[in-house]
Design a protein around this motif. Structure first.
Motif, PDB file in Angstrom:
ATOM      1  N   LYS A 273       3.409  -1.172 -17.026  1.00 34.07           N
ATOM      2  CA  LYS A 273       4.374  -1.047 -16.059  1.00 34.07           C
ATOM      3  C   LYS A 273       5.577  -0.724 -16.416  1.00 34.07           C
ATOM      4  O   LYS A 273       6.141  -1.413 -17.249  1.00 34.07           O
TER       5      LYS A 273
ATOM      6  N   LYS B 212       9.773   0.217 -14.648  1.00 29.83           N
ATOM      7  CA  LYS B 212      10.441   0.266 -13.432  1.00 29.83           C
ATOM      8  C   LYS B 212      10.844   1.929 -13.186  1.00 29.83           C
ATOM      9  O   LYS B 212      11.348   2.825 -14.119  1.00 29.83           O
TER      10      LYS B 212
ATOM     11  N   ASP C  90       7.565  -0.268  -9.224  1.00 23.84           N
ATOM     12  CA  ASP C  90       7.073  -0.321 -10.403  1.00 23.84           C
ATOM     13  C   ASP C  90       6.336   0.825 -10.607  1.00 23.84           C
ATOM     14  O   ASP C  90       5.305   1.548  -9.614  1.00 23.84           O
TER      15      ASP C  90
END
Length: 172
Positions: A89, A91, A99
């Motif tokens: 994951k 940003k 995400d």
């Protein structure tokens, strides 16, 4: 929505990569063949794991999709196959609260055949790791033991964690 679009693009890019190399990864030590064309399977669900910071797309082959449509997923029928495509994951740099998939981690699969895999609860378990798709084997030389240990909490759901995500009915 943005994540779903990115997942679709990622799966398309993987499909293009796999087709361009035209070589399937090696089978697992248990003899499970890599599922050619899994990128064309339908999306069943998505998951976000906070414990290991991964995003996952859960896919199903035609037999799995038919079982879902008919409400026959406990137990799943022989021939059903489920795949989980896993990314680290990250940003989204343009949308910090979102995400998005980052580095590809692995592709893992469950293949239902109650006779062939009777000793592993009717499922053949397999995982291929990294972009090079190396077959995974645990310390005992198989994927089965570690997969079963993880899936034990859902043994009453035929060893499957994820229920299909619901969508609105198709309009006529």
């Amino acid at each position: 929505m943005k994540t779903m679009v990115f997942l679709g693009l990622s799966l398309s890019m993987q499909a293009s990569f796999a087709q361009s190399t035209n070589k399937l990864p090696a089978p697992t030590v248990d003899g499970i063949e890599f599922p050619a064309g899994y990128q064309d399977w339908k999306l069943i669900s998505v998951t976000n794991r906070d414990d290991n910071k991964t995003l996952r797309a859960v896919l199903g082959n035609d037999a799995a999709i038919k079982a879902i449509e008919e409400g026959k997923t406990n137990p799943w029928p022989d021939g059903a196959a489920l795949g989980k495509i896993v990314w680290k994951k990250e940003k989204d740099p343009h949308w910090p609260t979102a995400d998005v998939p980052g580095k590809f981690v692995h592709a893992e699969f469950m293949f239902k055949d109650s006779k062939k895999w009777a000793d592993t609860h009717g499922w053949g378990w397999a995982r291929w790791v990294g972009m090079e798709q190396k077959p995974f084997a645990d310390a005992k030389g198989s994927a089965h033991a570690s997969c079963i240990a993880c899936h034990t909490p859902v043994k009453n759901q035929d060893w499957v964690f994820h229920k299909p995500a619901l969508l609105p009915s198709r309009l006529p």
